[in-house]
Scaffold this motif. Structure first.
Motif, PDB file in Angstrom:
ATOM      1  N   LYS A   1       0.834  -1.204   0.000  1.00 45.00           N
ATOM      2  CA  LYS A   1       0.000   0.000   0.000  1.00 45.00           C
ATOM      3  C   LYS A   1       0.862   1.245   0.000  1.00 45.00           C
ATOM      4  O   LYS A   1       0.599   2.204  -0.730  1.00 45.00           O
ATOM      5  N   ASP A   2       1.910   1.209   0.802  1.00 38.25           N
ATOM      6  CA  ASP A   2       2.792   2.375   0.903  1.00 38.25           C
ATOM      7  C   ASP A   2       3.409   2.697  -0.456  1.00 38.25           C
ATOM      8  O   ASP A   2       3.447   3.850  -0.877  1.00 38.25           O
ATOM      9  N   ARG A   3       3.873   1.657  -1.147  1.00 34.56           N
ATOM     10  CA  ARG A   3       4.486   1.871  -2.454  1.00 34.56           C
ATOM     11  C   ARG A   3       3.504   2.494  -3.430  1.00 34.56           C
ATOM     12  O   ARG A   3       3.826   3.398  -4.194  1.00 34.56           O
ATOM     13  N   ILE A   4       2.276   2.013  -3.389  1.00 34.40           N
ATOM     14  CA  ILE A   4       1.262   2.489  -4.341  1.00 34.40           C
ATOM     15  C   ILE A   4       0.824   3.925  -4.000  1.00 34.40           C
ATOM     16  O   ILE A   4       0.717   4.774  -4.874  1.00 34.40           O
ATOM     17  N   TYR A   5       0.634   4.195  -2.710  1.00 30.83           N
ATOM     18  CA  TYR A   5       0.232   5.555  -2.306  1.00 30.83           C
ATOM     19  C   TYR A   5       1.347   6.563  -2.571  1.00 30.83           C
ATOM     20  O   TYR A   5       1.099   7.702  -2.940  1.00 30.83           O
TER      21      TYR A   5
ATOM     22  N   GLN B   1       6.969   3.820 -14.555  1.00 34.10           N
ATOM     23  CA  GLN B   1       7.112   2.995 -13.361  1.00 34.10           C
ATOM     24  C   GLN B   1       6.005   3.317 -12.345  1.00 34.10           C
ATOM     25  O   GLN B   1       5.384   2.431 -11.779  1.00 34.10           O
ATOM     26  N   LEU B   2       5.758   4.603 -12.131  1.00 36.25           N
ATOM     27  CA  LEU B   2       4.773   5.019 -11.139  1.00 36.25           C
ATOM     28  C   LEU B   2       3.347   4.734 -11.610  1.00 36.25           C
ATOM     29  O   LEU B   2       2.503   4.317 -10.823  1.00 36.25           O
ATOM     30  N   LEU B   3       3.099   4.938 -12.896  1.00 35.64           N
ATOM     31  CA  LEU B   3       1.760   4.646 -13.414  1.00 35.64           C
ATOM     32  C   LEU B   3       1.456   3.155 -13.314  1.00 35.64           C
ATOM     33  O   LEU B   3       0.308   2.763 -13.106  1.00 35.64           O
ATOM     34  N   ALA B   4       2.498   2.332 -13.424  1.00 38.41           N
ATOM     35  CA  ALA B   4       2.306   0.891 -13.243  1.00 38.41           C
ATOM     36  C   ALA B   4       1.810   0.611 -11.820  1.00 38.41           C
ATOM     37  O   ALA B   4       0.943  -0.240 -11.609  1.00 38.41           O
ATOM     38  N   MET B   5       2.340   1.336 -10.846  1.00 35.54           N
ATOM     39  CA  MET B   5       1.901   1.121  -9.462  1.00 35.54           C
ATOM     40  C   MET B   5       0.433   1.547  -9.278  1.00 35.54           C
ATOM     41  O   MET B   5      -0.307   0.938  -8.516  1.00 35.54           O
ATOM     42  N   ILE B   6       0.024   2.594 -10.006  1.00 32.19           N
ATOM     43  CA  ILE B   6      -1.381   3.022  -9.945  1.00 32.19           C
ATOM     44  C   ILE B   6      -2.288   1.925 -10.517  1.00 32.19           C
ATOM     45  O   ILE B   6      -3.335   1.601  -9.961  1.00 32.19           O
ATOM     46  N   ARG B   7      -1.842   1.357 -11.623  1.00 22.77           N
ATOM     47  CA  ARG B   7      -2.619   0.275 -12.242  1.00 22.77           C
ATOM     48  C   ARG B   7      -2.757  -0.902 -11.277  1.00 22.77           C
ATOM     49  O   ARG B   7      -3.825  -1.483 -11.129  1.00 22.77           O
TER      50      ARG B   7
ATOM     51  N   MET C   1      -7.017   2.183  -5.450  1.00 24.75           N
ATOM     52  CA  MET C   1      -7.280   3.318  -6.326  1.00 24.75           C
ATOM     53  C   MET C   1      -8.547   2.997  -7.112  1.00 24.75           C
ATOM     54  O   MET C   1      -8.724   1.857  -7.536  1.00 24.75           O
ATOM     55  N   ALA C   2      -9.406   3.985  -7.296  1.00 21.72           N
ATOM     56  CA  ALA C   2     -10.569   3.769  -8.154  1.00 21.72           C
ATOM     57  C   ALA C   2     -10.285   4.406  -9.510  1.00 21.72           C
ATOM     58  O   ALA C   2      -9.983   5.586  -9.581  1.00 21.72           O
ATOM     59  N   VAL C   3     -10.351   3.593 -10.562  1.00 21.50           N
ATOM     60  CA  VAL C   3     -10.043   4.094 -11.897  1.00 21.50           C
ATOM     61  C   VAL C   3     -11.333   4.098 -12.714  1.00 21.50           C
ATOM     62  O   VAL C   3     -12.020   3.088 -12.784  1.00 21.50           O
ATOM     63  N   SER C   4     -11.650   5.251 -13.310  1.00 24.49           N
ATOM     64  CA  SER C   4     -12.930   5.354 -14.025  1.00 24.49           C
ATOM     65  C   SER C   4     -12.939   4.444 -15.252  1.00 24.49           C
ATOM     66  O   SER C   4     -13.911   3.772 -15.530  1.00 24.49           O
ATOM     67  N   ASP C   5     -11.850   4.405 -16.006  1.00 24.67           N
ATOM     68  CA  ASP C   5     -11.789   3.559 -17.189  1.00 24.67           C
ATOM     69  C   ASP C   5     -10.335   3.146 -17.420  1.00 24.67           C
ATOM     70  O   ASP C   5      -9.480   4.004 -17.632  1.00 24.67           O
ATOM     71  N   PRO C   6     -10.041   1.836 -17.349  1.00 29.35           N
ATOM     72  CA  PRO C   6      -8.646   1.387 -17.454  1.00 29.35           C
ATOM     73  C   PRO C   6      -7.968   1.839 -18.749  1.00 29.35           C
ATOM     74  O   PRO C   6      -6.749   2.043 -18.777  1.00 29.35           O
TER      75      PRO C   6
ATOM     76  N   HIS D   1      -8.109   4.630 -20.119  1.00 26.04           N
ATOM     77  CA  HIS D   1      -7.558   5.978 -19.933  1.00 26.04           C
ATOM     78  C   HIS D   1      -6.135   5.931 -19.387  1.00 26.04           C
ATOM     79  O   HIS D   1      -5.307   6.765 -19.712  1.00 26.04           O
ATOM     80  N   LEU D   2      -5.878   4.929 -18.527  1.00 25.50           N
ATOM     81  CA  LEU D   2      -4.517   4.767 -18.001  1.00 25.50           C
ATOM     82  C   LEU D   2      -3.542   4.458 -19.123  1.00 25.50           C
ATOM     83  O   LEU D   2      -2.434   4.991 -19.169  1.00 25.50           O
TER      84      LEU D   2
END
Ligand SMILES: [Zn+2]
Ligand SMILES: [Zn+2]
Lengths: 174, 333
Positions: free
Chosen positions: B243-247, B266-272, B280-285, B287-288
């Protein structure tokens, strides 16, 4: 040597990437190296690159030279590609080459693809919605398949194909 | 259910026109003739835009490459190459790359059958207008003898962070290698900057029907998805760390002043990954994925609308990502 990315400046950095078991090298200039993230190697074919990268001719290892001594020295009348060139590069020059170098090509693709016989889509299928026409295409395909079975002394397969051919023509038990 | 493992699907068919030498032996006049023929055949199907590589700037070419609409080979090794791209950018037909014609469809998610159906229909139209080089024994003839047969490559782009972080990718590559599949990094393998994206595709194109190939890719994908799912469960055993890594990734992406391409990847991968776990709530994958494409150097340059330096681009990227992320992603507490 010039930068493989922009082709404008002298390269200063060598970048090596591993794709499965094969190594791909790039030479980048300072400017491009700064921006470098290994690129989207979207659709290239690993086997092709292996062949391109090999100066010795990777295909020659796949061919029994004793079987095909004459084919190697053949020249395609349409595009002038030679059998040796094909073995070195893996590339042929034109559709006609496939007739000229058929035995050589059959041996190499058989080793790489575990088959030397196409079974998928054929171009005529697109134009011929009528059932009668597709029967004709299928008959043509089976005849070719029968010939290749006979050529390779595979009589068991040949007999199975000929049964299918009979069924197609309304003969036999079907 | 969206499991954040499969990004997109691509199917391509390699074709050549009978009676012409293959592209590496083809002159400019005949190359243009083939491109014109393809354009004429496709016109009634959809609205296609044609780009000739010789008229394309380095920047515009790279933008298309970053969008996976053309290959690097078309850009750098095909002086008489062209590409025709459909209005929705799902279909691209490369002309005079390694083969006269390379038809491809890209769809998001796992859509092998849909992608094949669409490209097959386009292939029917092209085949009705151009005489394809074909032999009953070898199938569709290609300039490299190893592509003959169906001329088909079906590939799936996969997001495999857990297998990668746990060092299990080599094993996975070996497993699917036995199924005659190839796995490679989309943005370079093994580097942390690749966003954990891999392309899985069939090796064999001959002696199998198109449906056989689609089936073999599907079973490889099923296997990999299952392995990745197990690895993600294991990762979660240390949830505070995860969780810490992702936040933290979210924190940097929304607050950084400068952002380089690989750091952004690298960071966007953690969001995914965070979206998968529900952090994380993503409206539409999709878009990522668009965001990742737009973060690439040439596309960033396009967005800026002017010629900017690498540093300026990093500043712009940081602003752009923070802004976009605000509307696509919500941090869950
Ligand atoms: Zn450069
Ligand atoms: Zn030839």
């Amino acid at each position: 040597m010039l930068c493989t990315k922009c082709g404008l400046r002298e390269s200063t950095t060598e970048v090596v990437q591993r794709i499965n078991n094969h190594i791909e090298k790039m030479y980048l200039c300072d400017e491009c190296a700064k921006d470098f993230r290994p690129e989207a190697f979207d659709d290239f074919d690993v086997i092709n690159k292996l062949i391109k990268g090999s100066s010795m001719g990777i295909l020659s290892g796949l061919v029994n030279m004793l079987d095909a001594p004459t084919t190697r020295s053949l020249v395609c009348p349409d595009c002038k590609t030679t059998g040796d060139e094909f073995l070195k590069s893996g590339y042929v020059g034109c559709p006609r080459c496939y007739e000229v170098f058929e035995p050589l090509i059959a041996q190499t693709v058989k080793k790489l693809q575990q088959s030397d016989k196409h079974v998928g889509k054929h171009p005529l299928a697109a134009n011929e919605d009528a059932r009668g026409a597709s029967v004709a295409v299928e008959r043509e395909r089976l005849r070719a398949e029968l010939q290749s079975a006979i050529d390779s002394f595979d009589y068991k397969r040949a007999s199975a194909i000929s049964t299918k051919l009979d069924a197609l023509d309304g003969k036999g038990e079907a | 259910m969206e499991d954040y493992t499969i990004v997109s699907t691509r199917v391509r068919l390699a074709r050549n026109v009978d009676g012409f030498p293959f592209p590496h032996k083809l002159n400019e006049m005949n190359s243009r003739k083939i491109a014109d023929g393809v354009m004429r055949a496709l016109m009634p199907v959809d609205k296609f835009t044609r780009y000739d590589i010789s008229d394309l700037s380095q920047l515009d070419g790279t933008i298309l490459q970053e969008k996976h609409l053309i290959s690097r080979d078309l850009l750098s090794e095909s002086p008489f190459g062209s590409v025709l791209i459909s209005a929705d950018e799902n279909v691209s037909v490369m002309v005079n790359e390694e083969d006269h014609i390379r038809e491809q469809v890209i769809l998001s998610g796992l859509s092998l059958d849909q992608a094949y159906d669409r490209i097959n229909r386009i292939d029917d139209v092209l085949g009705a207008n151009l005489k394809f080089a074909y032999s009953p024994r070898f199938g569709y003839l290609t300039s490299c003898a190893t592509n003959v047969g169906t001329g088909m490559r079906a590939s799936v782009m996969m997001f495999l962070p857990a297998l990668t972080m746990m060092g299990l990718m080599d094993e996975c590559i070996n497993d699917v290698g036995r199924l005659n599949m190839t796995v490679r990094g989309v943005y370079g393998e093994g580097s942390k900057a690749d966003g954990f994206l891999y392309q899985v595709s069939n090796q064999r194109s001959l002696g199998l029907t198109e449906n056989d190939i689609l089936d073999s890719v599907k079973s490889a994908i099923t296997h990999i998805v299952e392995s990745e799912r197990r690895a993600r469960q294991l990762l979660r055993r240390n949830e505070p760390e995860l969780k810490d890594r992702i936040y933290r990734a979210y924190g940097v992406l929304t607050n950084a002043y400068k952002l380089a391409t690989d750091e952004a990847m690298q960071l966007l991968a953690m969001i995914r990954l965070g979206a998968y776990y529900g952090y994380m709530a993503v409206s539409d994958p999709s878009h990522l994925q668009d965001l990742i494409t737009n973060c690439q150097p040439a596309n960033m340059q396009r967005i800026s609308g002017k010629n900017i330096s690498v540093d300026e681009r990093d500043v712009l990227r940081a602003r752009y990502v923070a802004n976009k992320l605000g509307s696509i992603v919500k941090k869950q507490v």
